[in-house]
Motif scaffolding. Sequence first.
Motif, PDB file in Angstrom:
ATOM      1  N   ARG A  53      -4.502  19.514 -29.075  1.00 10.70           N
ATOM      2  CA  ARG A  53      -5.923  19.132 -29.150  1.00 10.70           C
ATOM      3  C   ARG A  53      -6.079  17.620 -29.023  1.00 10.70           C
ATOM      4  NH1 ARG A  53      -9.284  17.155 -32.662  1.00 10.70           N
ATOM      5  NH2 ARG A  53      -7.720  17.092 -34.309  1.00 10.70           N
ATOM      6  N   MET A  54      -5.245  16.877 -29.696  1.00 12.39           N
ATOM      7  CA  MET A  54      -5.317  15.425 -29.586  1.00 12.39           C
ATOM      8  C   MET A  54      -5.040  14.961 -28.171  1.00 12.39           C
ATOM      9  SD  MET A  54      -3.487  14.134 -33.078  1.00 12.39           S
ATOM     10  CE  MET A  54      -4.226  14.447 -34.660  1.00 12.39           C
ATOM     11  N   LYS A  55      -4.046  15.581 -27.529  1.00 12.44           N
ATOM     12  CA  LYS A  55      -3.744  15.221 -26.140  1.00 12.44           C
ATOM     13  C   LYS A  55      -4.929  15.504 -25.229  1.00 12.44           C
ATOM     14  CE  LYS A  55       1.292  15.810 -26.221  1.00 12.44           C
ATOM     15  NZ  LYS A  55       2.428  16.554 -25.635  1.00 12.44           N
ATOM     16  N   PRO A  69       3.043  10.970 -13.498  1.00 13.58           N
ATOM     17  CA  PRO A  69       2.776  10.017 -14.569  1.00 13.58           C
ATOM     18  C   PRO A  69       1.386   9.478 -14.521  1.00 13.58           C
ATOM     19  CG  PRO A  69       4.943   9.617 -13.630  1.00 13.58           C
ATOM     20  CD  PRO A  69       4.303  10.643 -12.746  1.00 13.58           C
ATOM     21  N   GLN A  70       0.828   9.304 -13.302  1.00 15.39           N
ATOM     22  CA  GLN A  70      -0.521   8.770 -13.207  1.00 15.39           C
ATOM     23  C   GLN A  70      -1.541   9.772 -13.705  1.00 15.39           C
ATOM     24  OE1 GLN A  70      -1.091   7.539  -9.172  1.00 15.39           O
ATOM     25  NE2 GLN A  70       0.345   5.762  -9.341  1.00 15.39           N
ATOM     26  N   GLU A  71      -1.302  11.084 -13.411  1.00 12.53           N
ATOM     27  CA  GLU A  71      -2.245  12.116 -13.845  1.00 12.53           C
ATOM     28  C   GLU A  71      -2.191  12.330 -15.330  1.00 12.53           C
ATOM     29  OE1 GLU A  71      -1.302  15.495 -11.646  1.00 12.53           O
ATOM     30  OE2 GLU A  71      -2.209  14.804  -9.765  1.00 12.53           O
ATOM     31  N   SER A  72      -1.008  12.061 -15.879  1.00 11.48           N
ATOM     32  CA  SER A  72      -0.893  12.284 -17.327  1.00 11.48           C
ATOM     33  C   SER A  72      -1.476  11.178 -18.135  1.00 11.48           C
ATOM     34  CB  SER A  72       0.587  12.477 -17.707  1.00 11.48           C
ATOM     35  OG  SER A  72       1.295  11.294 -17.377  1.00 11.48           O
ATOM     36  N   ARG A  73      -1.735  10.017 -17.449  1.00  3.46           N
ATOM     37  CA  ARG A  73      -2.288   8.898 -18.199  1.00  3.46           C
ATOM     38  C   ARG A  73      -3.762   9.136 -18.446  1.00  3.46           C
ATOM     39  NH1 ARG A  73       0.345   3.810 -14.850  1.00  3.46           N
ATOM     40  NH2 ARG A  73       2.525   4.255 -15.376  1.00  3.46           N
ATOM     41  N   PRO A  74      -4.304   8.717 -19.505  1.00  5.24           N
ATOM     42  CA  PRO A  74      -5.726   8.879 -19.767  1.00  5.24           C
ATOM     43  C   PRO A  74      -6.533   7.908 -18.944  1.00  5.24           C
ATOM     44  CG  PRO A  74      -4.655   7.710 -21.562  1.00  5.24           C
ATOM     45  CD  PRO A  74      -3.561   8.163 -20.651  1.00  5.24           C
ATOM     46  N   ARG A  75      -7.679   8.358 -18.500  1.00  7.56           N
ATOM     47  CA  ARG A  75      -8.573   7.555 -17.691  1.00  7.56           C
ATOM     48  C   ARG A  75      -9.686   7.040 -18.564  1.00  7.56           C
ATOM     49  NH1 ARG A  75      -9.243  11.361 -12.310  1.00  7.56           N
ATOM     50  NH2 ARG A  75      -7.026  11.403 -11.722  1.00  7.56           N
ATOM     51  N   PHE A  76      -9.959   5.741 -18.408  1.00  3.02           N
ATOM     52  CA  PHE A  76     -10.985   5.096 -19.222  1.00  3.02           C
ATOM     53  C   PHE A  76     -12.117   4.640 -18.312  1.00  3.02           C
ATOM     54  CE2 PHE A  76      -7.020   4.546 -21.475  1.00  3.02           C
ATOM     55  CZ  PHE A  76      -7.355   4.975 -22.736  1.00  3.02           C
ATOM     56  N   LEU A 105      -7.562  12.896 -25.629  1.00  5.23           N
ATOM     57  CA  LEU A 105      -7.158  11.667 -24.948  1.00  5.23           C
ATOM     58  C   LEU A 105      -7.233  11.813 -23.435  1.00  5.23           C
ATOM     59  CD1 LEU A 105      -4.094  10.608 -27.138  1.00  5.23           C
ATOM     60  CD2 LEU A 105      -6.382   9.588 -27.108  1.00  5.23           C
ATOM     61  N   ALA A 106      -7.008  13.063 -22.919  1.00  6.90           N
ATOM     62  CA  ALA A 106      -7.031  13.298 -21.471  1.00  6.90           C
ATOM     63  C   ALA A 106      -8.443  13.380 -20.925  1.00  6.90           C
ATOM     64  CB  ALA A 106      -6.263  14.567 -21.130  1.00  6.90           C
ATOM     65  N   GLY A 107      -9.451  13.468 -21.734  1.00  9.89           N
ATOM     66  CA  GLY A 107     -10.815  13.456 -21.230  1.00  9.89           C
ATOM     67  C   GLY A 107     -11.643  14.635 -21.661  1.00  9.89           C
TER      68      GLY A 107
END
Length: 266
Positions: free
Chosen positions: A227-229, A256-263, A232-234
């Motif tokens: 749930r936390m992930k 790795p880019q897809e797993s990073r959170p987008r701000f 963070l993922a959107g």
Amino acid sequence: MSGVMKRMGMIFRAKANKALDRAEDPRETLDYSYQKQLELLQKVRRGVADVATSRKRLELQLNQLQSQSAKLEDQGRKALALGREDLAREALTRRSALQQQVTDLETQHQTLQGEEEKLTLAAQRLQAKVDAFRTKKETIKATYTAAQAQTRIAESFSGISEEMSDVGVAIQRAEDRTAQLQARAGAIDELLASGALDDQSGLARDDIQAELDRLSGGSDVELEIQRMKAELAGGTSPQQAIEGGNGTQQGQQQSPQESRPRFDKS
């Protein structure tokens, strides 16, 4: 009715005799008998003293009468020497009367002396018997006390004495109570282990329930992490995150880019 009364009297006497036997102490009886013998010996001694006193009084009277008789005889002799035969006769007449009294007193004196000797001999014999009884009394008392002590010791060792029987009963009750409590505790433990009884405190659990609780606790932790992930993922829901996590575990790995959170730049 007469037969009934006789029987009642016999029963009463029998029970009274039995009660007296239980209450009687031979040592006290011996002491009482010795006391009575001492009192009797004291009476005999007083009798000897009384007879001796009477004898002594007669001896004093005899001495006095003999002195008067001798004085009258001397006076009669002097009167006869002076030619006064009448005075000499009067003196000798008085002396004759005194002599009769002296004879009577001597007879009484001999009687009292004989009584005194008898009483003195009786007192000596009684004293010897009292002394012998005292020795025997003390011997019997010592033997009785020793036998009584030996009996009590034997009864204590055998457990049949009243004091030791009470202690034995108390020990037996304590042992029975302890065994009962131990058996009850063991039975309750067995019932709790078998699941027949519920543990109201919630502290005791069987092995299967402990394993289920452990797995359930691990799943809850995994769901929380997913749930936390997802947050963070959107904003992905926990269920989708879990499914995504499962897909990733099956071979679909994100870059790795897809797993990073987008701000959001704004």
